[in-house]
Design a protein around this motif. Structure first.
Motif, PDB file in Angstrom:
ATOM      1  N   GLN A  23     -61.261 -19.756  69.750  1.00  0.00           N
ATOM      2  CA  GLN A  23     -61.088 -18.713  68.739  1.00  0.00           C
ATOM      3  C   GLN A  23     -59.654 -18.679  68.211  1.00  0.00           C
ATOM      4  OE1 GLN A  23     -63.526 -16.710  67.293  1.00  0.00           O
ATOM      5  NE2 GLN A  23     -64.789 -18.231  68.348  1.00  0.00           N
ATOM      6  N   GLN A  24     -58.692 -18.899  69.086  1.00  0.00           N
ATOM      7  CA  GLN A  24     -57.301 -18.951  68.636  1.00  0.00           C
ATOM      8  C   GLN A  24     -57.072 -20.131  67.704  1.00  0.00           C
ATOM      9  OE1 GLN A  24     -55.429 -19.032  72.488  1.00  0.00           O
ATOM     10  NE2 GLN A  24     -55.185 -16.816  72.581  1.00  0.00           N
ATOM     11  N   PHE A  25     -57.680 -21.275  68.049  1.00  0.00           N
ATOM     12  CA  PHE A  25     -57.558 -22.457  67.193  1.00  0.00           C
ATOM     13  C   PHE A  25     -58.192 -22.207  65.830  1.00  0.00           C
ATOM     14  CE2 PHE A  25     -59.343 -26.474  65.610  1.00  0.00           C
ATOM     15  CZ  PHE A  25     -58.184 -27.231  65.512  1.00  0.00           C
ATOM     16  N   LEU A  26     -59.365 -21.596  65.807  1.00  0.00           N
ATOM     17  CA  LEU A  26     -60.036 -21.313  64.535  1.00  0.00           C
ATOM     18  C   LEU A  26     -59.259 -20.293  63.714  1.00  0.00           C
ATOM     19  CD1 LEU A  26     -63.747 -21.202  65.760  1.00  0.00           C
ATOM     20  CD2 LEU A  26     -62.647 -22.993  64.393  1.00  0.00           C
ATOM     21  N   ALA A  27     -58.562 -19.391  64.378  1.00  0.00           N
ATOM     22  CA  ALA A  27     -57.730 -18.432  63.656  1.00  0.00           C
ATOM     23  C   ALA A  27     -56.563 -19.135  62.964  1.00  0.00           C
ATOM     24  CB  ALA A  27     -57.212 -17.357  64.608  1.00  0.00           C
ATOM     25  N   LEU A  28     -56.057 -20.191  63.607  1.00  0.00           N
ATOM     26  CA  LEU A  28     -54.936 -20.943  63.038  1.00  0.00           C
ATOM     27  C   LEU A  28     -55.379 -21.925  61.962  1.00  0.00           C
ATOM     28  CD1 LEU A  28     -52.941 -21.768  66.295  1.00  0.00           C
ATOM     29  CD2 LEU A  28     -52.175 -20.267  64.439  1.00  0.00           C
ATOM     30  N   TYR A  29     -56.505 -22.603  62.201  1.00  0.00           N
ATOM     31  CA  TYR A  29     -56.913 -23.704  61.331  1.00  0.00           C
ATOM     32  C   TYR A  29     -58.213 -23.464  60.578  1.00  0.00           C
ATOM     33  CZ  TYR A  29     -53.270 -26.653  63.339  1.00  0.00           C
ATOM     34  OH  TYR A  29     -52.062 -27.182  63.721  1.00  0.00           O
ATOM     35  N   GLY A  30     -58.838 -22.303  60.759  1.00  0.00           N
ATOM     36  CA  GLY A  30     -60.043 -22.018  60.003  1.00  0.00           C
ATOM     37  C   GLY A  30     -59.758 -21.998  58.512  1.00  0.00           C
ATOM     38  N   LEU A  48     -62.466 -26.194  58.556  1.00  0.00           N
ATOM     39  CA  LEU A  48     -61.099 -26.296  59.047  1.00  0.00           C
ATOM     40  C   LEU A  48     -60.188 -26.754  57.927  1.00  0.00           C
ATOM     41  CD1 LEU A  48     -61.710 -28.107  62.488  1.00  0.00           C
ATOM     42  CD2 LEU A  48     -61.355 -25.655  62.102  1.00  0.00           C
ATOM     43  N   ASP A  49     -58.926 -26.382  58.052  1.00  0.00           N
ATOM     44  CA  ASP A  49     -57.934 -26.761  57.048  1.00  0.00           C
ATOM     45  C   ASP A  49     -56.672 -27.221  57.767  1.00  0.00           C
ATOM     46  OD1 ASP A  49     -56.397 -27.123  54.818  1.00  0.00           O
ATOM     47  OD2 ASP A  49     -56.126 -25.000  54.371  1.00  0.00           O
ATOM     48  N   PHE A  50     -56.439 -28.527  57.775  1.00  0.00           N
ATOM     49  CA  PHE A  50     -55.233 -29.077  58.388  1.00  0.00           C
ATOM     50  C   PHE A  50     -54.871 -30.366  57.662  1.00  0.00           C
ATOM     51  CE2 PHE A  50     -58.884 -30.548  60.907  1.00  0.00           C
ATOM     52  CZ  PHE A  50     -58.719 -31.917  60.864  1.00  0.00           C
ATOM     53  N   ALA A  51     -53.586 -30.710  57.725  1.00  0.00           N
ATOM     54  CA  ALA A  51     -53.122 -31.914  57.050  1.00  0.00           C
ATOM     55  C   ALA A  51     -53.170 -33.136  57.957  1.00  0.00           C
ATOM     56  CB  ALA A  51     -51.694 -31.703  56.538  1.00  0.00           C
ATOM     57  N   ASP A  52     -52.986 -32.927  59.257  1.00  0.00           N
ATOM     58  CA  ASP A  52     -52.876 -34.051  60.181  1.00  0.00           C
ATOM     59  C   ASP A  52     -53.731 -33.783  61.409  1.00  0.00           C
ATOM     60  OD1 ASP A  52     -51.483 -36.521  61.209  1.00  0.00           O
ATOM     61  OD2 ASP A  52     -50.859 -35.075  62.734  1.00  0.00           O
ATOM     62  N   ALA A  53     -54.679 -34.688  61.704  1.00  0.00           N
ATOM     63  CA  ALA A  53     -55.604 -34.490  62.816  1.00  0.00           C
ATOM     64  C   ALA A  53     -54.891 -34.507  64.168  1.00  0.00           C
ATOM     65  CB  ALA A  53     -56.692 -35.559  62.795  1.00  0.00           C
ATOM     66  N   GLU A  54     -53.850 -35.327  64.295  1.00  0.00           N
ATOM     67  CA  GLU A  54     -53.111 -35.383  65.555  1.00  0.00           C
ATOM     68  C   GLU A  54     -52.437 -34.051  65.841  1.00  0.00           C
ATOM     69  OE1 GLU A  54     -51.191 -36.588  69.082  1.00  0.00           O
ATOM     70  OE2 GLU A  54     -52.966 -37.323  68.043  1.00  0.00           O
ATOM     71  N   THR A  55     -51.824 -33.453  64.822  1.00  0.00           N
ATOM     72  CA  THR A  55     -51.178 -32.156  65.004  1.00  0.00           C
ATOM     73  C   THR A  55     -52.202 -31.088  65.366  1.00  0.00           C
ATOM     74  OG1 THR A  55     -49.419 -32.724  63.453  1.00  0.00           O
ATOM     75  CG2 THR A  55     -49.764 -30.384  63.899  1.00  0.00           C
ATOM     76  N   GLY A  97     -63.285 -21.191  52.887  1.00  0.00           N
ATOM     77  CA  GLY A  97     -64.649 -21.552  53.249  1.00  0.00           C
ATOM     78  C   GLY A  97     -65.622 -20.403  53.218  1.00  0.00           C
ATOM     79  N   GLY A  98     -65.153 -19.211  52.883  1.00  0.00           N
ATOM     80  CA  GLY A  98     -66.054 -18.075  52.806  1.00  0.00           C
ATOM     81  C   GLY A  98     -66.076 -17.303  54.109  1.00  0.00           C
ATOM     82  N   ALA A  99     -66.636 -16.104  54.074  1.00  0.00           N
ATOM     83  CA  ALA A  99     -66.633 -15.215  55.222  1.00  0.00           C
ATOM     84  C   ALA A  99     -67.390 -15.811  56.403  1.00  0.00           C
ATOM     85  CB  ALA A  99     -67.258 -13.863  54.839  1.00  0.00           C
ATOM     86  N   ASN A 100     -68.447 -16.568  56.135  1.00  0.00           N
ATOM     87  CA  ASN A 100     -69.240 -17.124  57.225  1.00  0.00           C
ATOM     88  C   ASN A 100     -68.510 -18.200  58.010  1.00  0.00           C
ATOM     89  OD1 ASN A 100     -71.404 -15.496  56.610  1.00  0.00           O
ATOM     90  ND2 ASN A 100     -72.332 -16.998  55.231  1.00  0.00           N
ATOM     91  N   ASN A 101     -67.391 -18.674  57.458  1.00  0.00           N
ATOM     92  CA  ASN A 101     -66.639 -19.740  58.131  1.00  0.00           C
ATOM     93  C   ASN A 101     -65.456 -19.209  58.917  1.00  0.00           C
ATOM     94  OD1 ASN A 101     -68.334 -21.624  57.093  1.00  0.00           O
ATOM     95  ND2 ASN A 101     -66.994 -22.293  55.451  1.00  0.00           N
ATOM     96  N   ARG A 102     -65.302 -17.895  58.998  1.00  0.00           N
ATOM     97  CA  ARG A 102     -64.190 -17.340  59.740  1.00  0.00           C
ATOM     98  C   ARG A 102     -64.643 -16.899  61.119  1.00  0.00           C
ATOM     99  NH1 ARG A 102     -60.135 -18.824  59.166  1.00  0.00           N
ATOM    100  NH2 ARG A 102     -58.942 -16.946  59.598  1.00  0.00           N
ATOM    101  N   PRO A 103     -63.816 -17.115  62.164  1.00  0.00           N
ATOM    102  CA  PRO A 103     -64.200 -16.681  63.502  1.00  0.00           C
ATOM    103  C   PRO A 103     -64.352 -15.166  63.528  1.00  0.00           C
ATOM    104  CG  PRO A 103     -61.894 -17.369  63.442  1.00  0.00           C
ATOM    105  CD  PRO A 103     -62.494 -17.764  62.135  1.00  0.00           C
TER     106      PRO A 103
END
Length: 222
Positions: free
Chosen positions: A202-209, A156-163, A213-219
């Motif tokens: 899946q929508q969340f992983l599309a936004l924050y994946g 995952l890639d995000f700056a703020d866990a709350e967001t 991280g490589g192909a294996n880390n994408r939904p």
């Protein structure tokens, strides 16, 4: 006395008898709403008021434990922070999402939230604050470590866990909770819950994946 200031993450924090008392309190909230009293709970649960005061302290303590007990039904699957992969992260998020949808669509949660909304700003008791602290905010405290583990693992890639949490919560809930609170008779079957949980994840992983991280880390399929 029970420690009601923290989270109840599993039934291990309560005895079976205490669980039965809290279930009785939840049923009374569905039936009577605002008129819940210690005496009424004692009668329904076939126990003494003295026992309730010993376990929960007072009415607010009972309400807090009741909210915690209901929120404990939303489980967060443990993850291995060292060996976390996309499959286990996805499974943990889907389990959380499906549990939460089941809980918020139950008669008990709908009744509890209606009473809490009615009390908000009314000067009665602090049920609104109790529901926030031991419901939504407690769930955030449980899930954020999973999100942070996903970031540490490069998934995952995000700056703020709350967001990130609020985004996931919104994708899961959509307009379901407000429609239920307003009396819409939504039919959330197991198939519907499972499908909605998987879709939100899946929508969340599309936004924050993670993009690095490589192909294996994408939904898959997005």
């Amino acid at each position: 006395m029970l420690q009601t200031g923290g989270d109840i993450d599993s039934s291990e924090a309560l005895t079976e008898r205490q669980q039965a008392v809290l279930d009785a309190a939840l049923r009374l909230l569905v039936e009577d709403g605002d008129s819940l009293t210690m005496a009424a709970v004692a009668r329904r649960a076939s126990c003494s008021k003295e026992t309730l005061y010993k376990w929960f302290g007072d009415r607010d303590g009972l309400l807090t434990a009741t909210v915690q007990w209901q929120a404990s039904k939303v489980r967060v699957a443990p993850v291995d922070r060292k060996g976390l992969d996309l499959a286990s992260l996805t499974a943990s998020l889907e389990r959380f999402a499906s549990d939460w949808l089941r809980v918020i669509s139950s008669d008990t949660s709908i009744a509890l939230n209606r009473v809490a909304v009615g009390h908000a700003g009314s000067g009665k008791d602090d049920l609104g604050a109790i529901v926030l602290q031991n419901g939504r905010f407690a769930l955030a405290r449980r899930l954020k470590p999973v999100l942070e583990a996903g970031r540490e693992a490069g998934l995952l890639d995000f700056a703020d866990a709350e967001t990130a949490f609020r985004t996931f919560f919104g994708l899961v809930a959509r307009d379901v909770q407000i429609r239920l609170l307003l009396g819409d008779r939504l039919q959330l079957t197991e198939a519907t819950v499972g499908g909605d949980a998987a879709r939100a994840t899946q929508q969340f992983l599309a936004l924050y994946g993670s993009k690095t991280g490589g192909a294996n880390n994408r939904p898959q399929g997005l």
